[in-house]
Design a protein around this motif. Sequence first.
Motif, mmCIF file in Angstrom:
data_model
loop_
_atom_site.group_PDB
_atom_site.id
_atom_site.type_symbol
_atom_site.label_atom_id
_atom_site.label_comp_id
_atom_site.label_asym_id
_atom_site.label_seq_id
_atom_site.Cartn_x
_atom_site.Cartn_y
_atom_site.Cartn_z
ATOM 1 N N VAL A 1 1.304 -0.709 -0.031
ATOM 2 C CA VAL A 1 -0.029 -0.027 0.199
ATOM 3 C C VAL A 1 1.036 0.821 -0.091
ATOM 4 C CG1 VAL A 1 -1.709 1.247 1.290
ATOM 5 C CG2 VAL A 1 -1.845 -1.374 1.003
ATOM 6 N N LEU A 2 1.597 1.225 0.694
ATOM 7 C CA LEU A 2 3.003 2.531 0.831
ATOM 8 C C LEU A 2 3.734 2.785 -0.324
ATOM 9 C CD1 LEU A 2 3.712 2.357 4.495
ATOM 10 C CD2 LEU A 2 2.402 3.839 3.957
ATOM 11 N N GLY A 3 3.892 1.323 -0.457
ATOM 12 C CA GLY A 3 4.511 1.554 -2.086
ATOM 13 C C GLY A 3 4.027 1.551 -3.157
ATOM 14 N N SER A 4 2.930 1.528 -3.768
ATOM 15 C CA SER A 4 2.001 1.894 -4.596
ATOM 16 C C SER A 4 1.589 3.503 -4.673
ATOM 17 C CB SER A 4 0.755 0.983 -4.337
ATOM 18 O OG SER A 4 -0.132 1.865 -3.626
ATOM 19 N N VAL A 5 2.266 4.435 -3.543
ATOM 20 C CA VAL A 5 1.588 5.434 -3.325
ATOM 21 C C VAL A 5 3.182 5.819 -3.371
ATOM 22 C CG1 VAL A 5 1.257 7.472 -2.014
ATOM 23 C CG2 VAL A 5 -0.375 5.227 -2.029
ATOM 24 N N THR A 6 3.863 5.589 -2.706
ATOM 25 C CA THR A 6 5.709 5.987 -2.264
ATOM 26 C C THR A 6 6.245 6.263 -4.101
ATOM 27 O OG1 THR A 6 5.697 5.989 -0.141
ATOM 28 C CG2 THR A 6 7.859 7.133 -0.978
ATOM 29 N N LEU A 7 6.401 5.270 -4.261
ATOM 30 C CA LEU A 7 7.323 4.891 -5.582
ATOM 31 C C LEU A 7 7.053 5.848 -6.622
ATOM 32 C CD1 LEU A 7 8.351 0.987 -5.088
ATOM 33 C CD2 LEU A 7 9.528 2.767 -4.065
ATOM 34 N N ARG A 8 5.595 6.311 -6.240
ATOM 35 C CA ARG A 8 5.702 7.085 -8.180
ATOM 36 C C ARG A 8 6.653 8.498 -7.638
ATOM 37 N NH1 ARG A 8 -0.920 6.428 -8.494
ATOM 38 N NH2 ARG A 8 -0.667 4.434 -8.410
ATOM 39 N N LEU A 9 6.963 8.891 -6.885
ATOM 40 C CA LEU A 9 7.569 9.826 -6.388
ATOM 41 C C LEU A 9 8.775 9.672 -7.495
ATOM 42 C CD1 LEU A 9 6.402 10.920 -2.517
ATOM 43 C CD2 LEU A 9 5.128 11.726 -4.787
ATOM 44 N N SER A 10 9.338 10.485 -7.325
ATOM 45 C CA SER A 10 10.564 10.893 -8.375
ATOM 46 C C SER A 10 11.391 12.242 -6.735
ATOM 47 C CB SER A 10 10.632 10.751 -9.526
ATOM 48 O OG SER A 10 10.442 12.057 -10.166
ATOM 49 N N GLY A 11 13.023 11.617 -7.159
ATOM 50 C CA GLY A 11 13.724 13.387 -7.078
ATOM 51 C C GLY A 11 14.218 13.489 -5.517
ATOM 52 N N HIS A 12 13.711 14.072 -4.785
ATOM 53 C CA HIS A 12 13.454 14.522 -3.222
ATOM 54 C C HIS A 12 11.976 13.973 -3.056
ATOM 55 C CE1 HIS A 12 12.456 18.732 -5.193
ATOM 56 N NE2 HIS A 12 11.905 18.864 -4.282
ATOM 57 N N TYR A 13 11.230 14.168 -4.016
ATOM 58 C CA TYR A 13 9.696 13.612 -3.225
ATOM 59 C C TYR A 13 10.232 12.482 -2.788
ATOM 60 C CZ TYR A 13 8.402 18.013 -5.732
ATOM 61 O OH TYR A 13 8.543 19.843 -6.005
ATOM 62 N N LEU A 14 10.831 11.026 -3.495
ATOM 63 C CA LEU A 14 10.703 10.006 -3.039
ATOM 64 C C LEU A 14 11.186 9.675 -1.119
ATOM 65 C CD1 LEU A 14 10.075 6.960 -2.987
ATOM 66 C CD2 LEU A 14 12.551 6.928 -3.861
ATOM 67 N N PRO A 15 12.355 10.663 -1.058
ATOM 68 C CA PRO A 15 13.274 10.553 0.548
ATOM 69 C C PRO A 15 11.845 11.149 1.862
ATOM 70 C CG PRO A 15 14.322 11.693 -1.267
ATOM 71 C CD PRO A 15 12.929 10.982 -2.031
ATOM 72 N N LEU A 16 10.890 12.385 1.185
ATOM 73 C CA LEU A 16 10.271 12.695 1.491
ATOM 74 C C LEU A 16 8.988 12.095 2.019
ATOM 75 C CD1 LEU A 16 10.785 16.674 0.353
ATOM 76 C CD2 LEU A 16 11.238 15.601 2.427
ATOM 77 N N GLY A 17 8.878 11.641 1.308
ATOM 78 C CA GLY A 17 7.487 10.421 1.246
ATOM 79 C C GLY A 17 7.392 9.599 2.394
ATOM 80 N N THR A 18 8.885 9.098 2.073
ATOM 81 C CA THR A 18 9.069 8.073 3.045
ATOM 82 C C THR A 18 9.260 8.093 4.721
ATOM 83 O OG1 THR A 18 11.683 8.226 2.919
ATOM 84 C CG2 THR A 18 10.311 6.715 1.087
ATOM 85 N N MET A 19 9.470 9.931 4.767
ATOM 86 C CA MET A 19 10.109 10.472 6.452
ATOM 87 C C MET A 19 8.103 10.088 6.022
ATOM 88 S SD MET A 19 12.858 13.084 5.287
ATOM 89 C CE MET A 19 12.352 13.594 6.682
ATOM 90 N N ALA A 20 7.346 11.135 5.388
ATOM 91 C CA ALA A 20 6.229 10.930 5.562
ATOM 92 C C ALA A 20 5.409 10.047 6.518
ATOM 93 C CB ALA A 20 5.367 11.397 5.064
#
Length: 594
Positions: free
Chosen positions: A103-122
């Motif tokens: 579930v988290l990966g289907s949302v987070t892994l669509r992000l790229s660049g600096h948005y991806l690590p920020l998503g994992t932090m969230a």
Amino acid sequence: MAARDREWPGGRWVMAAFLAALAAAPLVLPEFHVTLLNYIGLSALVALGLVLLTGVGGLTSFGQAAFVGLGAYTSAVLTTTYGQSPWLALGVGLVLTLAVAVVLGSVTLRLSGHYLPLGTMAWGISLYFLFGNLEFLGGHSGISSVPPVTLLDFALTDSRHYYYLVWAFVLIALFTTRNLLDSREGRAIRALKGGMVMAEAMGVDTSRARMVIFVLAALQACAAGWLYAHLQRFVNPTPFGLNTGIEYLFMAVVGGAGQVWGALVGAGVITILKQWLQDVLPRLLGSAGNFEIIVFGAMMVLVLHHARDGLWPLLARLVPLRSQPRRIDPTAEPLPRKPRPPHGEVILEARRVTRSFGGLVANKNMDLSVRAGEILALIGPNGAGKSTMFNQLSGVDDPTSGEILFRGRSIAGLGPHRVAAMGISRTFQHVRLLPRMSVLENVAIGAHLRGHKGVLPAAWRLDRAEEARLLREAAVQLERVGLHGLMDEEAGSLALGQQRILEIARALCADPCLLLLDEPAAGLRLKEKQALAELLNRLRAEGMAVLLVEHDMDFVMGLVDRVVVMEFGEKIAEGLPEEVQRNPAVLEAYLGGV
């Protein structure tokens, strides 16, 4: 992990010595050091997942501590509230973590660049506060009286006994991860660092590959959380916050983010260093505090500055072991090949293709067709729209209007990995290789679609027969293009011309019936161009269709069957090479005027 790094003469003795020392450690070390080794093992398990996720796959995550907490809390609740076995709780925790990670990966892994690590932090922060605010999880006070793990009715209450359980998990994770990376699936994962376009063009479903490593890293973190809960016999939210997630990432990077054994080194160095600083600094400074964090941070900056590949490559140089070339099994069964279309059959057709980017029209009403057994050149001045057209033909981009048919089927919108599966393979204007991987493994990426073994068979070495066939195919293609003698070299060590030939070998490894070549002669010397022309002539004789974009007119006009000329996104001429060279519009636009 290049192909040449797989086996070392004498490597088995080094491994045997390591395992012997690991087995003897709790028998000779004091209790404190055994406990420290337990925590190193738990951290290494999480860091190993990050090596796979961040170091190999290029996806930065700060949220792995939350998955550790998920495994710990699941087991704590099931064993204390519901009286279930810790082993059953482990299974439930892994299943729950799998679901959450998907579930988290289907949302987070669509992000790229600096948005991806920020998503994992969230989501890492969210799960941390969730652990502390749910009453049935004990709030911030946590859950106590977690029962010990039992093996054959023997309770592992002693840290010396528990040590063997922890390190059994670590060794299994090291073994399976190393096996996974040395496989078809592993090459697909490592191809992610070469860029999504390159990986997709080789038939790799990059969305699936990213999800696979995200889930695997989460499952390893969950297992570490389960071990932690039954080692501590107490669980509260404190060890599962963002700070710990950053620490795990440091372990992977400092040890060597691209190296399996780097996870072990990083976990050991940082865990021991933290403990040492906590003991020494108060004595030196005369007061208690978090001074160790300041020193620790400064030391991490120095390590990252002077050893960007981590500590493991530095340590590996101290071991007098030489790499051994990859062995190719000549008895491996050849891979099946697709039937070639009849000579002269139109296999690719673009009809009135238009591609607009806002107000800019890159291609306008473009028509072209490629037949089996012919070489078609697409030429034009810089900015003519050739690359845009090339990307649409290979599935990287979609036309705004018009249609592209491959063997009668529309390929618009399919995506490059599906287009590759239909029988189209390509090279790139700017070479896209994995420079730290061997030449052989770079070429073997091209055969990804010709294998079928998945993650679990790869992790447990059940894919060896298929792997032998894939590597044999890669070796055959290298011999075909004249690079067989370099197959154990790192791809990044080759000259530019050789790298371009390597890309062609990788494309051929996919067994295409249409080959798209983007400036294949750029950077090649005269003899290399002659060898390339001979290769393309052989492919044409075999029934291969070739579409090439090229600026070297001497190379093009002496090789191709037909030429399509573009200017400002439109086709201005098409015909035989000698006809095109006499066309006034072409002479004016591209060949220098009359």
